[in-house]
Design a protein around this motif. Structure first.
Motif, mmCIF file in Angstrom:
data_model
loop_
_atom_site.group_PDB
_atom_site.id
_atom_site.type_symbol
_atom_site.label_atom_id
_atom_site.label_comp_id
_atom_site.label_asym_id
_atom_site.label_seq_id
_atom_site.Cartn_x
_atom_site.Cartn_y
_atom_site.Cartn_z
ATOM 1 N N VAL A 1 0.812 -0.916 0.109
ATOM 2 C CA VAL A 1 -0.052 -0.009 0.177
ATOM 3 C C VAL A 1 0.827 1.191 0.065
ATOM 4 O O VAL A 1 1.660 1.492 0.917
ATOM 5 C CB VAL A 1 -0.775 0.045 1.245
ATOM 6 C CG1 VAL A 1 -1.754 1.322 1.277
ATOM 7 C CG2 VAL A 1 -1.712 -1.306 1.457
ATOM 8 N N GLU B 1 -5.166 6.133 6.087
ATOM 9 C CA GLU B 1 -5.722 5.051 5.016
ATOM 10 C C GLU B 1 -4.539 4.012 4.755
ATOM 11 O O GLU B 1 -4.874 2.924 4.568
ATOM 12 C CB GLU B 1 -6.084 5.849 4.028
ATOM 13 C CG GLU B 1 -7.139 5.524 3.159
ATOM 14 C CD GLU B 1 -7.751 6.164 2.051
ATOM 15 O OE1 GLU B 1 -7.188 7.454 2.001
ATOM 16 O OE2 GLU B 1 -8.034 5.496 0.891
ATOM 17 N N GLU C 1 -5.537 0.186 5.646
ATOM 18 C CA GLU C 1 -5.900 -0.409 4.269
ATOM 19 C C GLU C 1 -4.784 -1.602 4.505
ATOM 20 O O GLU C 1 -5.025 -2.637 4.030
ATOM 21 C CB GLU C 1 -5.496 0.282 3.199
ATOM 22 C CG GLU C 1 -5.676 -0.321 1.739
ATOM 23 C CD GLU C 1 -7.187 -0.875 1.586
ATOM 24 O OE1 GLU C 1 -7.999 -0.495 2.328
ATOM 25 O OE2 GLU C 1 -7.357 -1.829 0.659
ATOM 26 N N ARG D 1 -5.893 -4.038 6.899
ATOM 27 C CA ARG D 1 -6.947 -4.730 6.618
ATOM 28 C C ARG D 1 -6.643 -5.919 5.508
ATOM 29 O O ARG D 1 -6.986 -7.149 5.539
ATOM 30 C CB ARG D 1 -7.874 -3.803 5.813
ATOM 31 C CG ARG D 1 -9.201 -4.330 5.512
ATOM 32 C CD ARG D 1 -10.073 -3.581 4.569
ATOM 33 N NE ARG D 1 -9.491 -3.405 3.253
ATOM 34 C CZ ARG D 1 -9.606 -4.129 2.326
ATOM 35 N NH1 ARG D 1 -10.126 -5.653 2.487
ATOM 36 N NH2 ARG D 1 -9.026 -3.828 1.086
ATOM 37 N N VAL E 1 -2.012 -1.667 -3.723
ATOM 38 C CA VAL E 1 -2.833 -0.418 -3.709
ATOM 39 C C VAL E 1 -2.060 0.928 -3.685
ATOM 40 O O VAL E 1 -1.144 1.042 -3.038
ATOM 41 C CB VAL E 1 -3.619 -0.537 -2.272
ATOM 42 C CG1 VAL E 1 -4.438 0.687 -2.003
ATOM 43 C CG2 VAL E 1 -4.386 -1.793 -2.064
#
Lengths: 333, 333
Positions: free
Chosen positions: A156, A293, A297, A300, A317
């Motif tokens: 990410v 985020e 993220e 997650r 991401v």
DNA sequence: CTGTTAGCGCTTTCAA
DNA sequence: TTGAAAGCGCTAACAG
């Protein structure tokens, strides 16, 4: 000595399995449920997570291996990841690599031996090799903020190149053509440098060697030293792009020391919306990474990976980073 | 599946006990030692720390429960503690309390269930109650930077009262008599406030209510709001003591916004030698807490306590914090 | 729904 | 020095 499940058995006369079942949220006759609850309270019983982990093969612990924990950016990332994971019953084992790749490799090894269920990494190294102990042990890893040279891992980040390009575009829009950049050889530094070059090219501006200030590692020192050098050039730049928070701090120090006003005498644009850029005067114009985020993220995806294994392809991401205008860029020309 | 000690047995034909002994540095015939080493390499064996912990009852993990991990101060403390512990084979389980006492109590509970060997705490609460789960489980805890109302625990702090007193003395020496203080009800805030009062009293200065700015929690917002208020007083203070790093940031923001020059129009003295005070202009005069020493001394005591139990009395270490002069205090009068 | 049994991977007596 | 055996505290079949 702490009470064990056997003490609960002695107290209630029930079988171990029943008690264990209760502990894990299974169905137990109300009568027995009450007995167990009483015994637990009376003996102040709390399950031994170590024993539990040994049999379930899950420690409910995530390793957090970070290039430099002392940096404010890492602290914020850690805060959000930790909040996310804690509410889901996971603990976090923190390992600081202190900007050393050797230490980083050791940290991965350490996490593996501690049997963590997964690893969150803000990496120093760009090579994938240091992750192999985790791979061999079947422990998933998610990269935060920095990619490595392998597309086998979940990752990410923000689109660093594009963000730096937009920042540079903005300087050019404001009339700047003599634009310096202070970056490092780290992943984020090189990506952002590429964005800088792309922007210049679009505008038909030739990059000048003397305006490009590379370094090994992002640090206040890097910013300080290079800003001092830039100020001594007979043809000074009118604006500087710094590719990292710590670097910005060093640049500001140099400017202050030399009595160079910002934005009157030098325009500045940086990265990361941490406390300092908001406190300083003038307010720094900067690229704001969505730190919460990134952390959440990443966490997650990691938990999903732990649940579902390699049933889905590596996630890559790329989040959007917005340009926040402050007062550190002057319109000229 | 990761290799286990049994795989090593199958590979070498030796007994489990012998292999275990080798693993723990015991004496084994050279011939067997070689066999074992070969097998380990061949099978890429690494001991399972969870299993080891279950039997030895030591996880070699320290809990780090911190009031607010996003603060730069905590990050630095964490960095040093982590370095100290890692080289001694310990991992760190990090738990952020996010300035919530409820969360803090849960974090202690969490650490206990994770069977950590000891806990390092930068506490939010001042009451000892939240530590009782650790006490009951026989898990030692060492307080860092902040005391609680109990002398039963080991504790490493600075002499906050004295440090604030010296800082205020310095302002008075520089000719200031209208001195405001922005503090919080947290431990460090109240202690430092007491030092402020002591200094005024020595100098025969009556404290004025309007110059005393209390708040619940140290934050930039607290500094910002109160500095704004102080600036509106018809009899402005000439100097401000801020009792915490974040508070200083807020104060600087307010000053910048109002265009009040420091030190020309307002003198400032703060706490904690982190990056900002060094970067800002003018350099902030401040009380520098020995962060590395606090962290390492705390970790050292904790490990000793783990080894030796309550064979020695609670340690209450108070370290010296030095006053570092910058350029934010003006001599007047 | 309940209890018995068999481990999880390792260390640690204890006897050989 | 070595190895067999017991057990750390818990979960997970499986049979009742």
């Amino acid at each position: 000595m702490a009470a064990t499940i056997k003490d609960i058995r002695a107290e209630t006369g029930l079988g171990l399995a029943t008690i264990s079942k209760y502990l894990n949220g299974g169905n137990v006759r109300t009568e027995n449920r009450q007995k167990i609850e009483e015994a637990i309270k009376k003996l102040d019983y709390h399950p031994n997570e170590t024993a539990r982990s040994l049999v379930t093969k899950r420690t409910r612990t995530i390793g957090f291996v970070v290039n430099n924990i002392a940096s404010n950016f890492s602290g914020v990332l850690l805060q959000h990841a930790s909040a996310y994971l804690h509410t889901r019953g996971y603990g976090m084992m923190i390992c600081d690599s202190s900007l050393s790749e050797k230490q980083e490799a050791e940290n991965i090894r350490f996490c593996v031996e501690k049997q963590v269920d997964g690893i969150l990494i803000v990496s120093s190294s760009r090579e994938a090799a240091f992750l192999s102990p985790a791979e061999k042990a079947g422990i998933p890893a998610v990269l935060l903020d920095r990619e490595i040279k392998s597309d086998a891992f979940d990752c990410v980040t923000i689109d660093n190149r594009n963000a730096a390009e937009r920042a540079t575009d903005y300087l050019i829009e404001c009339g700047h053509r003599k634009i310096a950049v202070i970056c490092s050889e780290e992943y984020t530094g090189t990506e952002r440098y590429k964005g800088y070059l792309a922007s210049l090219e679009k505008a038909g501006i030739k990059p000048r060697d003397s305006y490009i200030c590379p370094g090994q590692i992002h640090s206040p020192e890097l910013g300080y030293r290079n800003m001092k050098r830039l100020l001594k050039l007979k043809e000074r730049p009118t604006a500087v792009l710094t590719t990292n928070y710590e670097v910005s701090l060093g640049v500001i120090m140099a400017l202050n020391e030399e009595g160079v006003g910002c934005p009157e005498d030098m325009s500045l644009i940086g990265f990361d919306e941490l406390i300092l850029p908001m406190v300083m005067k003038p307010k720094l114009t900067l690229v704001a990474q969505p730190m919460e985020e990134i952390a959440c993220e990443g966490a997650r995806i990691l938990l999903k990976r732990i649940e579902e294994g390699s049933s889905f392809p590596p996630q890559r991401v790329s989040l959007y980073a917005s340009l926040k205008s402050g007062e550190s860029v002057k319109r000229i020309g």
